[in-house]
Design an enzyme around this catalytic site. Structure first.
Site, short mmCIF file in Angstrom:
data_model
loop_
_atom_site.label_atom_id
_atom_site.label_comp_id
_atom_site.label_asym_id
_atom_site.label_seq_id
_atom_site.Cartn_x
_atom_site.Cartn_y
_atom_site.Cartn_z
N ARG A 301 -50.42 41.21 10.50
CA ARG A 301 -50.23 42.40 11.32
C ARG A 301 -49.17 43.26 10.66
NH1 ARG A 301 -46.29 42.78 15.05
NH2 ARG A 301 -46.27 40.59 15.65
N HIS A 305 -46.55 44.57 17.27
CA HIS A 305 -47.48 43.88 18.16
C HIS A 305 -48.17 44.89 19.07
CE1 HIS A 305 -49.15 40.88 20.84
NE2 HIS A 305 -48.57 41.48 21.85
N TYR A 314 -37.29 41.33 13.96
CA TYR A 314 -37.56 39.91 13.72
C TYR A 314 -38.30 39.64 12.41
CZ TYR A 314 -42.06 41.33 15.81
OH TYR A 314 -43.24 41.97 16.10
#
Length: 409
Positions: A301, A305, A314
């Site tokens: 990805r 998200h 992160y």
């Protein structure tokens, strides 16, 4: 008007019909099925410290051989290859436009598929028209392959409708926000068509995060016990929101299938040819009465998200940069150019088409009517409820206060 690919929209046949693989995969146990585990563990495309997986196109766009899965793309034509490229380019353009629209306040939320085009287009083009697809909420490329107008995907994210298309019109179910629940729906549907004697299959999409949901594991068990004609297609994009896969599982994801008694295979999810071939193989197993398969499309990805997420909190930039070098679109373009299957005129025409799609999507979304503000209170209970009536009245008074404030000016 529905925008769809000019390639691979011809009537679909069962996977591998024109290849020798078709004859070898009939009966109770196919040759491909017996070798699936070996193919997943060792493939010519596996390099360096990368996880070993099925790969037919390297990140540099070089074609590599795989004795098990080559037969499933042996009959693909240059026109179909250009169609796969077109599919990926246009679905990425649509996805980028949707992200921009959300940033400008036109959509409430958007779940981007950036980086996962090959897994979605490859698997989507492997399906036949009579197969049934159960997506999550990120399968924009699969929806494209099934002929769903991309603007219909945006109504739900704008709050205008609950989906915007007839699932039976394209055999493509509405998007599912509840994580993993669609795998049970898909398994039940597959059990049903098996009882009906239909020559078709079901494919259920979910992510690596959803693979830890109880619903998904229950679907695995039901699918195995009842030998359901279902393909579980997991897009392992490495991150379940901010949770990396190593915090979810102790073994490679595709190996989870072993505990339920059916094959699992890991495919390079940034390789559209490999994704097409492996999904064709898995769907053929289903149609031949050999039961479910777990396909783990190992991809990435590249974006957030959803648009409410900030992956920089992160995820390291170096990680994304490493995956950008494996971009599925650039990979296929390199192969097309090296094989003289596409010229500059093709790419220039596609760029023009891409911009036209983006413009159309923007215009359609901005022209969508505002939703009924009170629709949220409908169908909460079958026979109504006093508390809902009270909340509706409170909301009506709240809305009226804005009109009163305007009159007081």
């Amino acid at each position: 008007m529905t925008v769809e690919s000019t390639a691979a929209r011809k009537p679909r046949r069962s996977a591998g019909t024109k290849s020798a693989a078709s004859a070898s995969t009939t009966g109770t146990k196919s040759a491909a099925s017996r070798s699936a585990g070996a193919a997943a563990k060792k493939s010519p495309g596996a390099t360096g410290g990368e996880p070993e997986l099925v790969q037919l196109l390297t990140p540099e766009g070089k074609r590599v051989k795989d004795a098990t899965y080559d037969p499933y793309v042996a009959d693909i034509t240059p026109e179909e290859l250009r169609g796969l490229y077109r599919d990926m380019v246009l679905s990425r353009r649509f996805d980028a436009e949707a992200t921009s629209l959300q940033r400008q306040g036109e959509l409430g939320l958007w779940a981007s598929m950036l980086g996962q085009e090959a897994a979605q287009i490859g698997s989507g083009r492997a399906t036949r028209d009579d197969d049934y697809v159960f997506p999550t909420y990120r399968e924009h490329g699969v929806a494209w392959c099934r002929g769903v107008d991309p603007t219909n995907l945006l109504g739900m994210f704008r709050g205008v409708n609950n989906g915007g298309w007839d699932p039976n019109g394209n055999n493509f179910h509405l998007y599912t926000i509840v994580i993993g629940s669609q795998t049970l729906h898909a398994t039940g549907y597959a059990m049903g068509i098996a009882k009906d004697g239909a020559d078709s299959a079901v494919i259920a999409y979910f992510g690596d995060g959803a693979s830890s949901q109880g619903d998904v594991l229950e679907a695995f068990n039901f699918g195995a016990v009842y030998n359901a004609p279902v393909v579980f297609f997991c897009q392992n994009n490495q991150w379940a929101i901010s949770e990396p896969t190593e915090r979810q599982m102790r073994v490679p994801l595709y190996q989870r299938a072993q505990g339920f008694g059916f094959p699992g295979v890991r495919v390079d999810g940034n390789d559209v040819l490999a994704s097409l071939a492996v999904t064709r193989w898995a769907l053929e197993r289903a149609r031949n009465g050999e039961g479910p398969t777990l396909v783990e499309a190992y991809t990435y990805r590249m974006g957030a998200h959803t648009t409410s997420d900030d992956p920089t909190k992160y995820r390291a930039d170096e990680e994304r940069e490493a995956w950008e070098a494996k971009d599925p679109i650039l990979r296929l373009r390199a192969y097309l150019e090296a094989a003289n299957h596409a010229d500059e005129a093709f790419f220039a025409e596609l760029e023009t088409e891409s911009e036209a799609l983006g413009k159309r999507v923007r215009e359609v979304v901005r022209a969508m009517p505002d939703p009924d503000k009170f629709a949220i209170f409908e169908n909460v209970y079958a026979d109504g409820h006093a508390l809902v009536d009270e909340e509706r009245a409170q909301f009506a008074a709240y809305q009226a206060s804005f009109a009163d404030a305007g009159e007081g000016k």
